[in-house]
Design a protein around this motif. Structure first.
Motif, PDB file in Angstrom:
ATOM      1  N   ILE A  13     -14.181   1.836   0.414  1.00  0.00           N
ATOM      2  CA  ILE A  13     -12.726   1.780   0.599  1.00  0.00           C
ATOM      3  C   ILE A  13     -12.288   2.735   1.700  1.00  0.00           C
ATOM      4  O   ILE A  13     -11.450   2.390   2.544  1.00  0.00           O
ATOM      5  N   GLN A  28       0.629   9.333  -5.860  1.00  0.00           N
ATOM      6  CA  GLN A  28       0.804  10.734  -5.445  1.00  0.00           C
ATOM      7  C   GLN A  28       1.588  11.524  -6.487  1.00  0.00           C
ATOM      8  O   GLN A  28       1.271  12.676  -6.777  1.00  0.00           O
ATOM      9  N   ALA A  88      -0.216   3.590   5.428  1.00  0.00           N
ATOM     10  CA  ALA A  88       0.192   3.743   4.022  1.00  0.00           C
ATOM     11  C   ALA A  88       0.937   5.060   3.817  1.00  0.00           C
ATOM     12  O   ALA A  88       1.879   5.132   3.019  1.00  0.00           O
ATOM     13  N   ALA A  97       0.838  -1.212   0.000  1.00  0.00           N
ATOM     14  CA  ALA A  97       0.000   0.000   0.000  1.00  0.00           C
ATOM     15  C   ALA A  97       0.869   1.256   0.000  1.00  0.00           C
ATOM     16  O   ALA A  97       0.552   2.240  -0.678  1.00  0.00           O
ATOM     17  N   ARG A  98       1.957   1.222   0.759  1.00  0.00           N
ATOM     18  CA  ARG A  98       2.845   2.393   0.832  1.00  0.00           C
ATOM     19  C   ARG A  98       3.422   2.738  -0.543  1.00  0.00           C
ATOM     20  O   ARG A  98       3.442   3.899  -0.954  1.00  0.00           O
ATOM     21  N   LEU A 158       0.656   3.892  -3.063  1.00  0.00           N
ATOM     22  CA  LEU A 158       0.207   5.256  -2.736  1.00  0.00           C
ATOM     23  C   LEU A 158       1.193   6.296  -3.273  1.00  0.00           C
ATOM     24  O   LEU A 158       0.789   7.311  -3.864  1.00  0.00           O
ATOM     25  N   ARG A 159       2.477   6.035  -3.097  1.00  0.00           N
ATOM     26  CA  ARG A 159       3.491   7.006  -3.538  1.00  0.00           C
ATOM     27  C   ARG A 159       3.547   7.118  -5.059  1.00  0.00           C
ATOM     28  O   ARG A 159       3.769   8.199  -5.606  1.00  0.00           O
ATOM     29  N   VAL A 198      -7.694   0.249  -3.180  1.00  0.00           N
ATOM     30  CA  VAL A 198      -7.007   1.016  -2.142  1.00  0.00           C
ATOM     31  C   VAL A 198      -7.079   2.507  -2.460  1.00  0.00           C
ATOM     32  O   VAL A 198      -6.923   3.350  -1.593  1.00  0.00           O
ATOM     33  N   LEU A 199      -7.333   2.836  -3.727  1.00  0.00           N
ATOM     34  CA  LEU A 199      -7.230   4.226  -4.182  1.00  0.00           C
ATOM     35  C   LEU A 199      -8.589   4.903  -4.235  1.00  0.00           C
ATOM     36  O   LEU A 199      -9.563   4.316  -4.701  1.00  0.00           O
ATOM     37  N   ASN A 242     -12.833  -0.317  -9.594  1.00  0.00           N
ATOM     38  CA  ASN A 242     -13.223   0.812  -8.742  1.00  0.00           C
ATOM     39  C   ASN A 242     -12.999   2.095  -9.545  1.00  0.00           C
ATOM     40  O   ASN A 242     -11.900   2.643  -9.562  1.00  0.00           O
TER      41      ASN A 242
END
Lengths: 514, 315
Positions: free
Chosen positions: B279, A306, B306, A298-299, A302-303, A335-336, B269
């Protein structure tokens, strides 16, 4: 296991005596670290006191409990729970596993074996359920360390899951065991964690490449590609509002720059409005968390997003890297949210559209050599991207020179480097991998080329459009000296495209071994 | 207690229904998981489903309608349910044994259902059933029932022999696997014996079904074997019906989710779509994983973890 347990390969590799057997690990290493089948992936120190033994078992059970908790494991709870509860122990999955098959059907590598151990531990020690119903097992530190090691004897290719009549997924089970090790016990292969996801979070890339080095490398690649192709190539960087942010596996920049250069050339010649990013970690699409750790996954995801958000791009396109495809397009999908939910897609359909569009003229006769296509599991079985790469080859390779492997597409076999194995070479792990995980793919490649003269004078191209798969191809071809003996060479799909570009200088593919 | 066989049946049906519903609710209430589909996904349009292709083979797929083919899913599901097609494809020796077993269950279940239906019809319209319709209805019930019991018994026996003799299966067999198969064999064999020895025209079975359906709890007739065999059959069958959903054999419930919620669940999604709100809630779950690079302690949420960079202190 011994080499005699294995089925001989097709000629000219059909003499088992010629295959150097797995090198034994040193006695002092064996004495210090817990292993399995005479190889080691995790380097877990053997406990030296009853307290340490109890701590190891306790931490394992704590992690196992968390796998069944919605807050801790919502990411995979439903598929995991189903696989725990519904195995009929029919072993239908076994024959689908390339490792089990190439081991001479060694029980240890049966895809259901590790799942069954985990299941029995769960029912006996967590649920306190009847061993009459769920089977018995003794739990001690050896059980734990051997099970954790065993989770790294699976490529997570999920070919076994495809055959399960119930829908049980032993690949997922192996990954969940890896999660106990990493997320609870802090145990992971150093190549995936310290030298992988942690390094990427620290400097931007698991290659250790920071943005300055990236720019310098890319300048060299542009120059080299321009020279080889005879067409000026400049890779655009950090272009705000571009239609496309292209994210490569940074390993390509270091090991296979011709792949990166080919992308830049093709995208420029097709007139696309695209960019690469020089901001960490968006110049490296790898996300090793996908192999062993949901939090690290996830980390990283996410980056990546971003940076895309900051650039204001319309979409992300993933270069030739299978696990980066699956990580960012499929798994990260849940996750997004909001501004981070920028569309992501594979490079294969885009390259197919370029080939279809006629924006670039291709001369197939420039690829007048035998070609076979390896299907990365992440593209086919896990994403359903099967046809575009074949259509691309149809545009750039003479039809009569293309050889399909058997089986292929969604029923393909893993290259043997899947789930992080391609970069795991500690102790004698690489040697184990060549014999067990990579052998089926090598067998398939040889079978695909059986009607070709098997010598170095007749070059044969294994198109492996995925960075990890390419790494595995490089190793397995070198292990069997198949470049010298049979003329095997490997590379991506964009190299074949540029090699056939009518407006470029001929000879883009470098047939020297590298 | 003469009403006991009836009560056992009601209890078994009730327990079966309650357990199946509970399992269905349990599976459907689990939180949304990350996408983990496995191709081929049969609800893709036929031209893609043919080779296992997906909507992700298209550029800008999110701008295009995600066309799915419900017929494709049905075409994949029906052979799976009726022919056990994946076992047939991937494990033919097992299929030769498990298919008769499953078909036996289907047919015996169909016969029981028809018998109960006839009983209900008899209670609602006695004249109708007393006519030739009653005789006509009985034949398929007997045929289905006997064929089902024979196939089920043979299949279970063949599965048991295979499990006990094939080393690859024997090594992974737990006592309950043997118990389950023996349970089926004994129950089917008892029902067959009842039919052959004391109820060759299925009069007792039909009468019992009719009484059961109309809540007319009259004692089962006969003495000795005429009473013992039918009573034993009803008792065993009731226990089996109640037992099945409590075990991994409840896969007929879970398998729906395994296919539709996991293996074939490719629903993306989309930005601003309905999944995003779910989510956000999931990312607010607090994490307890204890490894050094996480240290959740039940306090940090997924979203916070996260965002966190475990290497920053070392930078």
């Amino acid at each position: 296991m011994a080499v005699e347990d294995q089925t001989p390969l097709p000629p000219p590799f059909d003499t088992l005596d010629e295959e150097p057997w797995i090198a034994p690990i040193a006695d002092d290493v064996r004495a210090k670290f817990a292993g399995l089948d005479d190889t080691i992936a995790l380097n877990i120190p053997k406990p030296t006191s009853p307290e340490e033994e109890a701590r190891l078992v306790g931490a394992f059970l704590a992690g196992l409990r968390r796998l069944f908790s919605a807050p801790d494991n919502w990411t995979f709870l439903q598929p995991f729970l189903f696989s725990v509860e519904h195995c009929a122990r029919c072993q239908t999955c076994s024959d689908a596993c390339h490792i089990f098959e190439e081991s001479g059907k060694n029980e240890l590598y049966r895809p259901s074996f590790r799942s069954e151990i985990l299941r029995r531990i769960y029912f006996k020690y967590i649920k306190k359920a009847s061993t009459f119903v769920h089977g018995d097992i003794d739990l001690n530190w050896q059980t734990v360390t051997r099970l954790l090691e065993l989770s790294y004897r699976c490529n997570l290719c999920r070919r076994c899951a495809q055959t399960c009549p119930m829908g049980v997924d032993n690949g997922l089970m192996a990954r969940e065991i890896r999660k106990i090790a990493s997320q609870e016990m802090g145990i992971h292969p150093k190549e995936l964690h310290e030298g992988g996801s942690m390094l990427q979070l620290k400097v931007g890339s698991s290659t250790g490449m920071n943005p300055e080095v990236l720019k310098s490398n890319m300048a060299f690649i542009d120059e080299d590609t321009s020279e080889k192709a005879g067409i000026k190539v400049v890779t655009p960087f950090d272009k705000k509002g571009a239609d496309i942010l292209l994210i490569h596996n940074a390993g390509e920049i270091m090991a296979w720059p011709e792949n990166i250069g080919a992308f830049s050339l093709l995208f420029n010649q097709a007139g696309l409005n695209w960019t690469m990013s020089s901001e960490e970690p968006a110049y490296d699409g790898i996300n090793y968390g996908v192999f062993y750790d949901d939090v690290q996954f996830a980390r990283t995801a996410l980056r990546h997003m971003q940076v895309a958000q900051k650039l204001g791009v319309k979409k992300i396109v993933l270069g030739e890297c299978g696990h980066a495809h699956k990580a960012l397009t499929v798994i990260a999908d849940k996750v997004l949210t909001g501004g981070l939910n920028i569309p992501r897609e594979s490079c294969m359909p885009l390259l197919r559209d370029i080939a279809r569009s006629g924006a670039i003229r291709f001369d197939k006769s420039r690829n007048d050599f035998a070609v076979t296509l390896h299907d990365p599991c992440n593209y086919v079985r896990l994403m359903g991207i099967v046809s575009p790469q074949r259509e691309i080859l149809g545009h750039v390779v003479p039809k009569e020179r293309f050889r399909e492997m058997t089986p292929h597409g969604v029923n393909n076999y893993c290259c043997g480097g899947g789930s992080g194995f391609a970069i795991m070479s500690g102790r004698n792990f690489a040697s184990w991998r060549h014999h067990l995980t990579g052998r089926r793919k090598f067998r398939q490649i040889l079978q695909a080329f059986q009607n070709e003269p098997m010598d170095a004078e007749h070059p044969k191209y294994v198109c492996a459009p995925c960075s990890n798969c390419k790494g595995q191809m490089r190793e397995i071809i070198a292990f069997y000296k198949a470049h010298e003996k049979a003329g095997l060479h490997y590379g991506g799909i964009v190299e074949l495209m540029v090699n056939a570009m009518a407006d470029a200088k001929p000879g883009y593919i470098n047939w020297e071994w590298h | 207690m003469p009403q006991l066989p009836y009560l056992l049946c009601y209890l078994a049906f009730g327990s079966f229904a309650a357990t199946v519903i509970a399992r269905f609710v349990m599976w459907s209430r689990l939180p949304m998981h990350v996408r983990w589909e496995l191709y081929p996904v049969p609800h893709e349009p036929a031209d893609k489903a043919r080779y296992g292709g997906s909507f992700m083979e298209e550029t800008d797929w999110w701008k295009k309608p995600h066309e799915t083919s419900p017929l494709g899913a049905v075409k994949a599901t029906l052979p799976e349910v009726l022919l056990l097609s994946s076992v047939k494809t991937h494990n033919r020796p097992l299929w030769l044994r498990t298919y008769p077993f499953h078909m036996g269950l289907y047919l015996a279940g169909a016969a029981t259902g028809l018998a109960l239906l006839t009983g209900i019809l008899g209670a609602l319209a006695p004249n109708l059933l007393a006519s030739s319709l009653g005789t006509v209805a009985r034949k398929p019930i007997i045929m289905l029932g006997v064929l089902g019991l024979v196939l089920g018994c043979m299949g279970a026996l063949a599965l048991l022999i295979r499990r006990l003799t094939l080393p690859a299966l024997r090594a992974h067999t737990v006592p309950a696997d043997i118990f389950n198969l023996v349970f089926f064999i004994v129950t089917f064999a008892c029902a067959l014996l009842t039919f052959v020895l004391v109820d060759i025209h299925a009069d007792k079975a039909m009468a019992f079904a009719a009484n059961l359906a109309s809540f007319n709890l009259v004692p089962m007739p006969g003495t000795g074997a005429e009473w013992i065999l039918p009573t034993a059959t009803v008792t065993l069958a009731s226990a089996l019906i109640a037992y099945i959903p409590l075990t991994h054999m409840s896969h007929f419930v879970g398998k729906y989710f395994a296919y539709h919620a996991i293996r074939w669940n490719d629903k993306p999604n989309l930005a601003g779509g309905p999944q995003e709100a779910k989510i956000v809630k999931l990312l607010a779950y607090k994490v307890s994983w204890a490894a050094d690079h996480i240290q959740g302690s039940g306090k940090k949420t997924w979203a916070e973890l996260a965002m966190e960079n475990p290497t920053e202190a070392k930078k």
